[in-house]
Design an enzyme around this catalytic site. Structure first.
Site, PDB file in Angstrom:
ATOM      1  N   GLY A   1     -12.855  23.949 185.951  1.00  0.00           N
ATOM      2  CA  GLY A   1     -14.093  24.389 185.289  1.00  0.00           C
ATOM      3  C   GLY A   1     -14.715  23.213 184.565  1.00  0.00           C
ATOM      4  O   GLY A   1     -14.273  22.840 183.472  1.00  0.00           O
TER       5      GLY A   1
ATOM      6  N   ARG B   1     -19.626  22.857 180.136  1.00  0.00           N
ATOM      7  CA  ARG B   1     -19.821  22.108 178.876  1.00  0.00           C
ATOM      8  C   ARG B   1     -18.496  21.570 178.340  1.00  0.00           C
ATOM      9  O   ARG B   1     -18.349  20.381 178.040  1.00  0.00           O
ATOM     10  CB  ARG B   1     -20.485  23.021 177.827  1.00  0.00           C
ATOM     11  CG  ARG B   1     -21.917  23.379 178.132  1.00  0.00           C
ATOM     12  CD  ARG B   1     -22.399  24.444 177.177  1.00  0.00           C
ATOM     13  NE  ARG B   1     -21.697  25.700 177.385  1.00  0.00           N
ATOM     14  CZ  ARG B   1     -22.170  26.707 178.128  1.00  0.00           C
ATOM     15  NH1 ARG B   1     -23.349  26.626 178.686  1.00  0.00           N
ATOM     16  NH2 ARG B   1     -21.469  27.820 178.295  1.00  0.00           N
ATOM     17  N   ILE B   2     -17.506  22.462 178.198  1.00  0.00           N
ATOM     18  CA  ILE B   2     -16.242  22.048 177.566  1.00  0.00           C
ATOM     19  C   ILE B   2     -15.421  21.187 178.520  1.00  0.00           C
ATOM     20  O   ILE B   2     -14.831  20.177 178.107  1.00  0.00           O
ATOM     21  CB  ILE B   2     -15.445  23.293 177.096  1.00  0.00           C
ATOM     22  CG1 ILE B   2     -16.241  24.040 176.018  1.00  0.00           C
ATOM     23  CG2 ILE B   2     -14.077  22.884 176.576  1.00  0.00           C
ATOM     24  CD1 ILE B   2     -15.678  25.405 175.649  1.00  0.00           C
TER      25      ILE B   2
ATOM     26  N   CYS C   1     -12.461  27.119 182.673  1.00  0.00           N
ATOM     27  CA  CYS C   1     -13.359  28.037 183.377  1.00  0.00           C
ATOM     28  C   CYS C   1     -13.525  29.295 182.524  1.00  0.00           C
ATOM     29  O   CYS C   1     -12.792  29.511 181.574  1.00  0.00           O
ATOM     30  CB  CYS C   1     -12.767  28.411 184.732  1.00  0.00           C
ATOM     31  SG  CYS C   1     -11.119  29.088 184.624  1.00  0.00           S
TER      32      CYS C   1
ATOM     33  N   ASP D   1      -3.913  28.024 173.434  1.00  0.00           N
ATOM     34  CA  ASP D   1      -4.722  28.575 172.343  1.00  0.00           C
ATOM     35  C   ASP D   1      -5.106  30.026 172.596  1.00  0.00           C
ATOM     36  O   ASP D   1      -5.508  30.724 171.667  1.00  0.00           O
ATOM     37  CB  ASP D   1      -5.997  27.725 172.201  1.00  0.00           C
ATOM     38  CG  ASP D   1      -6.876  28.159 171.043  1.00  0.00           C
ATOM     39  OD1 ASP D   1      -6.358  28.196 169.895  1.00  0.00           O
ATOM     40  OD2 ASP D   1      -8.060  28.472 171.262  1.00  0.00           O
TER      41      ASP D   1
ATOM     42  N   GLU E   1      -3.913  39.218 172.661  1.00  0.00           N
ATOM     43  CA  GLU E   1      -4.147  38.643 171.333  1.00  0.00           C
ATOM     44  C   GLU E   1      -4.305  39.807 170.362  1.00  0.00           C
ATOM     45  O   GLU E   1      -4.966  40.794 170.717  1.00  0.00           O
ATOM     46  CB  GLU E   1      -5.396  37.762 171.355  1.00  0.00           C
ATOM     47  CG  GLU E   1      -5.206  36.555 172.282  1.00  0.00           C
ATOM     48  CD  GLU E   1      -6.422  35.644 172.399  1.00  0.00           C
ATOM     49  OE1 GLU E   1      -7.375  35.825 171.622  1.00  0.00           O
ATOM     50  OE2 GLU E   1      -6.426  34.772 173.256  1.00  0.00           O
TER      51      GLU E   1
ATOM     52  N   HIS F   1      -6.050  31.091 168.898  1.00  0.00           N
ATOM     53  CA  HIS F   1      -7.438  31.137 169.385  1.00  0.00           C
ATOM     54  C   HIS F   1      -8.370  30.470 168.358  1.00  0.00           C
ATOM     55  O   HIS F   1      -9.410  31.021 167.985  1.00  0.00           O
ATOM     56  CB  HIS F   1      -7.891  32.584 169.669  1.00  0.00           C
ATOM     57  CG  HIS F   1      -9.067  32.659 170.600  1.00  0.00           C
ATOM     58  ND1 HIS F   1      -9.241  33.690 171.503  1.00  0.00           N
ATOM     59  CD2 HIS F   1     -10.135  31.836 170.760  1.00  0.00           C
ATOM     60  CE1 HIS F   1     -10.371  33.490 172.176  1.00  0.00           C
ATOM     61  NE2 HIS F   1     -10.941  32.377 171.742  1.00  0.00           N
TER      62      HIS F   1
ATOM     63  N   PHE G   1     -12.111  26.945 168.934  1.00  0.00           N
ATOM     64  CA  PHE G   1     -13.569  26.927 168.707  1.00  0.00           C
ATOM     65  C   PHE G   1     -13.920  26.468 167.299  1.00  0.00           C
ATOM     66  O   PHE G   1     -15.053  26.080 167.031  1.00  0.00           O
ATOM     67  CB  PHE G   1     -14.150  28.340 168.892  1.00  0.00           C
ATOM     68  CG  PHE G   1     -13.815  29.278 167.756  1.00  0.00           C
ATOM     69  CD1 PHE G   1     -12.612  29.938 167.708  1.00  0.00           C
ATOM     70  CD2 PHE G   1     -14.714  29.458 166.716  1.00  0.00           C
ATOM     71  CE1 PHE G   1     -12.297  30.784 166.658  1.00  0.00           C
ATOM     72  CE2 PHE G   1     -14.413  30.305 165.654  1.00  0.00           C
ATOM     73  CZ  PHE G   1     -13.191  30.971 165.628  1.00  0.00           C
TER      74      PHE G   1
HETATM   75  P1  NAI Z   1     -19.446  26.833 180.953  1.00  0.00           P
HETATM   76  O1  NAI Z   1     -20.027  28.085 181.508  1.00  0.00           O
HETATM   77  O2  NAI Z   1     -20.328  25.697 180.563  1.00  0.00           O
HETATM   78  O3  NAI Z   1     -18.349  26.252 181.960  1.00  0.00           O
HETATM   79  C1  NAI Z   1     -17.462  27.050 182.687  1.00  0.00           C
HETATM   80  C2  NAI Z   1     -17.295  26.394 184.047  1.00  0.00           C
HETATM   81  O4  NAI Z   1     -16.228  27.046 184.733  1.00  0.00           O
HETATM   82  C3  NAI Z   1     -18.542  26.501 184.947  1.00  0.00           C
HETATM   83  O5  NAI Z   1     -18.965  25.220 185.371  1.00  0.00           O
HETATM   84  C4  NAI Z   1     -18.073  27.366 186.108  1.00  0.00           C
HETATM   85  O6  NAI Z   1     -18.690  26.996 187.331  1.00  0.00           O
HETATM   86  C5  NAI Z   1     -16.567  27.094 186.114  1.00  0.00           C
HETATM   87  N1  NAI Z   1     -15.780  28.135 186.756  1.00  0.00           N
HETATM   88  C6  NAI Z   1     -15.954  29.475 186.684  1.00  0.00           C
HETATM   89  N2  NAI Z   1     -15.025  30.112 187.401  1.00  0.00           N
HETATM   90  C7  NAI Z   1     -14.236  29.137 187.948  1.00  0.00           C
HETATM   91  C8  NAI Z   1     -13.104  29.173 188.792  1.00  0.00           C
HETATM   92  N3  NAI Z   1     -12.606  30.331 189.253  1.00  0.00           N
HETATM   93  N4  NAI Z   1     -12.534  27.999 189.131  1.00  0.00           N
HETATM   94  C9  NAI Z   1     -13.035  26.820 188.688  1.00  0.00           C
HETATM   95  N5  NAI Z   1     -14.129  26.732 187.896  1.00  0.00           N
HETATM   96  C10 NAI Z   1     -14.722  27.882 187.530  1.00  0.00           C
HETATM   97  O7  NAI Z   1     -18.576  27.305 179.708  1.00  0.00           O
HETATM   98  P2  NAI Z   1     -17.956  26.419 178.549  1.00  0.00           P
HETATM   99  O8  NAI Z   1     -18.856  26.396 177.381  1.00  0.00           O
HETATM  100  O9  NAI Z   1     -17.479  25.143 179.099  1.00  0.00           O
HETATM  101  O10 NAI Z   1     -16.718  27.343 178.139  1.00  0.00           O
HETATM  102  C11 NAI Z   1     -15.678  27.575 179.082  1.00  0.00           C
HETATM  103  C12 NAI Z   1     -14.793  28.706 178.589  1.00  0.00           C
HETATM  104  O11 NAI Z   1     -14.055  28.274 177.450  1.00  0.00           O
HETATM  105  C13 NAI Z   1     -15.554  29.943 178.088  1.00  0.00           C
HETATM  106  O12 NAI Z   1     -15.946  30.808 179.140  1.00  0.00           O
HETATM  107  C14 NAI Z   1     -14.559  30.593 177.182  1.00  0.00           C
HETATM  108  O13 NAI Z   1     -13.797  31.533 177.901  1.00  0.00           O
HETATM  109  C15 NAI Z   1     -13.676  29.432 176.718  1.00  0.00           C
HETATM  110  N6  NAI Z   1     -13.848  29.156 175.296  1.00  0.00           N
HETATM  111  C16 NAI Z   1     -12.746  29.189 174.491  1.00  0.00           C
HETATM  112  C17 NAI Z   1     -12.868  28.951 173.144  1.00  0.00           C
HETATM  113  C18 NAI Z   1     -11.667  28.940 172.250  1.00  0.00           C
HETATM  114  O14 NAI Z   1     -11.799  29.025 171.035  1.00  0.00           O
HETATM  115  N7  NAI Z   1     -10.464  28.817 172.795  1.00  0.00           N
HETATM  116  C19 NAI Z   1     -14.171  28.706 172.517  1.00  0.00           C
HETATM  117  C20 NAI Z   1     -15.255  28.614 173.464  1.00  0.00           C
HETATM  118  C21 NAI Z   1     -15.092  28.863 174.805  1.00  0.00           C
END
Ligand code: NAI
Length: 344
Positions: A160, A163-164, A216, A269, A274, A292, A295
């Protein structure tokens, strides 16, 4: 306890469904435009008294799921603003079919989560756990760090690259790691723009990775994507890092792979359930666990609350939201939305 209500009675009602017990960030944004009610609910049924006259719902993370039944009982609901990035606790398809827009706040904590993933990577590679423990046990011997690999030249696989994932890739590059990502939904060229490598399938990615970091979102495709088979495809001694969502990894399979020594350690995390309840994982020395919290930073959390309130405010004022996530399901939206421009 009577509900806590703030702001101005303009005929528009914003319901904060869960988590918040004060509004010092939200009130300056929303207070002149809407009445703001804090439900502090822990499940959907506790929202029932508020649904009839709610226009916008702000949702944090204490409620496991906003389902069809709740949406059906909210005839005025125009939008749900998920105070966070992941929106797997909302039935976005059911919402869309009822004309309810679901939005997220995509960018408040990208850097923090990437920092957290790299923290796990460094702690695992530099043997922080055994080193710290040995000193606490009264010992003084660098050989407790015997398993530490040199980072430069080792490969980190990123699942994935949004952004992150991107922020993690850029940090990993600074340590001299060879970065390779798998993300089937990104167009060609991301690898070139970032100066990293791309794997076209998970099977191509896994055998290369000394470190695997998950970024992802959780959906039916990524659910249990990292199971016994995937873990076995990693080289022996690999480390696994998950700051995405718990169910992306089949937790029991990870416990087994850690116990067998095939996976050398993990930084986690997010969990299948949870709050965390896995006693086997809790007892493992080669695992770092955080609640968790990836973030979170003080600044990021204020940014999250402000951006959530601003998105809710745009909807209250009849303006299109900035971050809708269910446009693909949306039928006869109850509030104006802007469709994305076609890519050229
Ligand atoms: P984003 O939407 O920018 O990136 C997610 C990426 O994952 C996308 O490029 C997408 O194409 C890819 N993706 C989706 N399904 C996939 C798969 N089956 N195999 C490979 N790639 C796949 O989201 P962002 O901002 O990067 O956040 C990612 C995830 O991080 C969020 O959806 C959330 O679940 C998690 N997160 C966790 C936090 C925490 O505190 N632990 C805080 C913020 C986000």
């Amino acid at each position: 306890m009577p509900p806590m209500t703030f702001g101005t009675d303009t005929g528009k009602n914003v319901l904060v469904a869960d988590f918040l017990d004060q509004v010092e960030v939200e009130l300056p944004v929303l207070g002149d435009h809407a009445r703001l009610t804090l439900a502090q609910a822990w499940n959907e049924s506790e929202l029932a008294p508020y649904l009839a006259d709610t226009d916008v719902m702000i949702l944090f993370h204490d409620i496991a799921r906003i389902s069809e039944a709740t949406l059906a009982a909210a005839p005025r609901l125009k939008a749900i603003v998920r105070a966070g990035v992941g929106y797997n606790n909302v039935d976005i398809e059911a919402a869309g079919k009822r004309g309810i827009v679901t939005c997220n706040v995509p960018d408040y904590g990208s850097e923090e989560v990437a920092d957290h993933s790299i923290m796990f990577l460094l702690a695992l590679a530099r043997q922080l756990g055994p080193c710290d423990q040995s000193i606490r046990d009264g010992k003084w011997d660098y050989k407790v760090a015997d398993a530490a690999p040199r980072l430069r030249g080792k490969t980190i696989g990123i699942v994935g690259c949004g952004r992150i994932g991107t922020a993690t890739a850029l940090r990993a590059k600074a340590f001299g790691l060879d970065v390779v990502f798998y993300d089937p939904y990104l167009p060609d060229g991301v690898d070139k723009a970032l100066g990293i490598r791309r794997a076209r399938t998970l099977d191509e990615l896994l055998p290369q990775c000394q470190f695997l970091s998950l970024h992802c979102y959780l959906d039916s495709d990524s659910y249990h994507m990292i199971d016994a088979r995937a873990l076995a495809a990693l080289p022996r001694g690999a480390y696994v890092i998950n700051t995405a969502r718990g169910p992306v990894i089949k937790q029991d399979d990870l416990v087994e792979a850690l116990a067998s020594g095939h996976i050398a350690g993990a930084g986690i995390d997010v969990f299948e359930r949870e709050p965390f309840d896995n006693e086997q994982l809790r007892a493992m020395p080669n695992v770092f666990l955080t609640p968790h919290s990836a973030f979170y930073s003080r600044e990021g959390f204020v940014e999250l609350r402000r951006k959530t309130a601003e998105e809710a405010c745009r909807i209250v004022l009849g303006q299109p939201p900035r971050n809708p996530v269910n446009l693909g399901y949306l039928v006869e939206p109850r509030t104006p939305v802007t469709q994305p421009r076609a890519r050229v």
